[in-house]
Design a protein around this motif. Sequence first.
Motif, short mmCIF file in Angstrom:
data_model
loop_
_atom_site.label_atom_id
_atom_site.label_comp_id
_atom_site.label_asym_id
_atom_site.label_seq_id
_atom_site.Cartn_x
_atom_site.Cartn_y
_atom_site.Cartn_z
N THR A 654 0.83 -1.22 0.00
CA THR A 654 0.00 0.00 0.00
C THR A 654 0.85 1.25 0.00
O THR A 654 0.57 2.22 -0.72
N ILE A 657 2.42 1.84 -3.37
CA ILE A 657 1.45 2.40 -4.32
C ILE A 657 1.33 3.91 -4.13
O ILE A 657 1.36 4.68 -5.09
N ASN A 661 2.49 6.48 -6.93
CA ASN A 661 1.46 7.37 -7.48
C ASN A 661 1.90 8.83 -7.36
O ASN A 661 1.71 9.64 -8.29
N THR A 672 0.86 3.36 -14.89
CA THR A 672 -0.53 3.43 -14.47
C THR A 672 -0.61 3.46 -12.95
O THR A 672 0.05 2.67 -12.27
N LYS A 673 -1.41 4.38 -12.43
CA LYS A 673 -1.57 4.45 -10.99
C LYS A 673 -2.35 3.23 -10.49
O LYS A 673 -3.19 2.67 -11.19
N HIS A 674 -2.06 2.82 -9.25
CA HIS A 674 -2.80 1.75 -8.60
C HIS A 674 -3.59 2.32 -7.43
O HIS A 674 -3.30 3.41 -6.92
N ASP A 675 -4.58 1.57 -7.00
CA ASP A 675 -5.46 1.99 -5.90
C ASP A 675 -5.05 1.26 -4.63
O ASP A 675 -5.17 0.03 -4.54
N LYS A 678 -7.51 -1.32 -2.97
CA LYS A 678 -7.97 -2.52 -3.67
C LYS A 678 -6.96 -3.65 -3.54
O LYS A 678 -5.78 -3.48 -3.85
N ASP A 681 -4.83 -4.49 -6.65
CA ASP A 681 -3.72 -3.58 -6.90
C ASP A 681 -2.60 -3.77 -5.88
O ASP A 681 -1.41 -3.69 -6.21
N THR A 684 -0.66 -6.79 -6.96
CA THR A 684 0.17 -6.52 -8.14
C THR A 684 1.49 -5.88 -7.73
O THR A 684 2.57 -6.27 -8.21
N VAL A 685 1.41 -4.90 -6.86
CA VAL A 685 2.62 -4.18 -6.45
C VAL A 685 3.41 -5.00 -5.43
O VAL A 685 4.65 -5.09 -5.51
#
Length: 774
Positions: A654, A657, A661, A672-675, A678, A681, A684-685
């Motif tokens: 988190t 991200i 961002n 691409t930004k991640h949330d 979520k 996301d 993924t990171v």
Amino acid sequence: MADEMVRRAQRFINTTYGDGVTLGVPKLAENGRTSWTVMYALTRALQYEMGIRALSDAFGPTTMSTIAEKYGKLDETTIPSAIFCRIIQSALYCKGYDGGEIDGKYNGRVAASVAKLHRDMGVDGIYPEGSLWPKTAKGLFNMDAYTTVSGGTETIRSIQQWMNGKYILRKDYFIIPCDGYFSRDVQKSMLLAIQYELGMADGVANGVFGPGTKNGLKAHTLSTGSSGTWVQLFSAAMIFNRRPDVSFTSNYTLTLADAVRSFQSFLKLSVNGTADFQTWASLLVSYGDDTRKGTAFDCADQVTAARAKSLYSAGYRLGGRYLTNVPGTTLDKVIKSGELRTMADAGISCFPIYQTFGDSSSYFSFFQGTADAFAATEAALGHGFKKGTRIYFAIDYDNTDEEITSHLIPHFKGINEGMAQAGRVYKVGIYATRNACSRVAAEGLASASFVSNMSAGYSGNLGFPMPANWAIDQIKTISVGSGDGRIEIDNDISSGLESGQNSYNTPPAKTDLDVAFDISWKDQLTREIQAYMRSIGIPEEGPPDSWLPTGKTKYTTSYCVTFMLNWDGLFTSLARILRMRKALIQVSAIWELRHHNITSIADLPLPKANDDFSDACVYEYYNDGNLPDWVTQFGNKITPFNDCSTGIGQIFGTRAIIARNYAVELGLLDETKHDPSKDADIWTVWEKLHFNQSYNIATVPYMHILHAHEYGLARPGLTSSDKDTEALLKYYQGNTPEAGQQAKLRMGLYRLIEDNYNSIFRKVENRGVDPRMG
């Protein structure tokens, strides 16, 4: 898949010659699988039975001439012994044909298989019976296929059979594979066929694209209405180059002429639809007609004003120059100060090339690609190349198709990820063989290809068409100009896809940027860091004294130092691109690495204090079932949760991200930004933070930039105060009293690396100061 008859053949060799001395090779593995090792052993056995004592893996002139002189041909009337026959039978099975019972009898089954072998080779018109002749015996004792293999085509196979049947009686022509695949041997045989048709005698024809062949082809232009063998050879060459809508034919039709025009247009030849010399040349060798006049070039020497004038007068408008020198070498090929402006003033644009040690597969990997992307970005920024410039990353060796899969494609995946992490300032191009360029481009990993066609003997150029996205075609080294204006260049053809740059940003000042670590100082650095860590209660291995007596850490201090230096290129590039001190990134990463805790979870009051255990909990949260060993080792003690600090820099998904961002908003990253709210996301990171070392390292400075923003500090830079630096080291661990205490310890390590090494290396680089003089 194992074949029982191949296994029997291997057993026959081992039983008959298995002492490891007679044939000069070890015993064969009896695994039922054909290989070059097996074929070499069979070849040596055949030579031994014919009385040849200088045994060799090669089925060469001596072996063939001995067959011809002793037996003429090999069949039931000439085979000298049962053992000799069993060698033939074994080779047939290893080749995929029926060899009878491997019983030493050249019977009807064996003869029928030899006849089928000849049909598959395309020589049954010359050798219609079931007797082996010297050249077909040579074809039997190798790994060439005579049926279509995966990736081959029936059309190419029919051409291979036609060539074998037509030219097999010529002295230097040997059976080529009939596998439907264009290869080095097939290309050489094509050149031999052309030389035979030109009237060259045996011993003169050599399969080399030399002056005699060139002159002969200039006299054999073909056009609509032409017919005969020359058209067959030309249409075959078009097919070998994978041109669409071409049939193997003896008639030069309008359809063939249209295909020729398409080919000529693609390669920037004169578009006339005829088989003229330049078209022949482009089909037969990768560099084509090397007397073609190019408008592009690449070179290792500085383009001075006088040289730029010579180049422009010779018609050159686009030049490739190198972003860096190769460390540890004496070749000085890097772009010089003011050189790009000199080129632009003369009307010549420039495209940048990045090359270090790219001359063997061992250099290339995903992680090296990521590091190269940062280094290339930093170097290009330093020369003033504008955003959107394409950098050509070089692969300067003859790579195999397998190496492209195992090393080069992962390397370019790393380059693309590194370019994104570095802000995606520049585009990715590739310099390599045709095959490597095409395959990397097919993966979407390079937007343009600079093709090393000058290396015509490279297997990656033989039998492969020009990449669809070719931009630069490198064909010959020449000299241009005279006197002060003389320069050696590689003459290149431009497709128009690459325009290069002719205006540049003002290069940023380099005076105080960090530089690479001088590896000769590694041992001293290791000793000093070990001494410092011991002084604050952290031994070479194991946990600090304040940890539980049964505690355990994963990495030693010396390991962490070695890790830091192995990734020095990435640390340096990050620091230079982001204009911050390298030591700030280094300390945050290796401190966390040194403190990676693997204490037994039974000995810890909070299970999540074990870093591996925490990682396993997160991994199971996102991956229910099919868990790897490093997760399942904790059994049913795992309590899945969605995030934890992980990887080298121990970063939460988190937080990464949020930091990345923010870097996107600042224009430091292009992704691409991640949330952060979520799970998809976060996973993924987190997965990249955990498994991708370069991604984790590259996230560390963005964490510092975020913390500076969150806590009202100036963005970390080259002149950050000690107070701000210590605050950033604190906030990396959190805003707690314990983090503050740890920051003071980290600050001591920061000062050691910065004051004793990094700052001194900057002086060496920028002012010529001897580091030993302090």
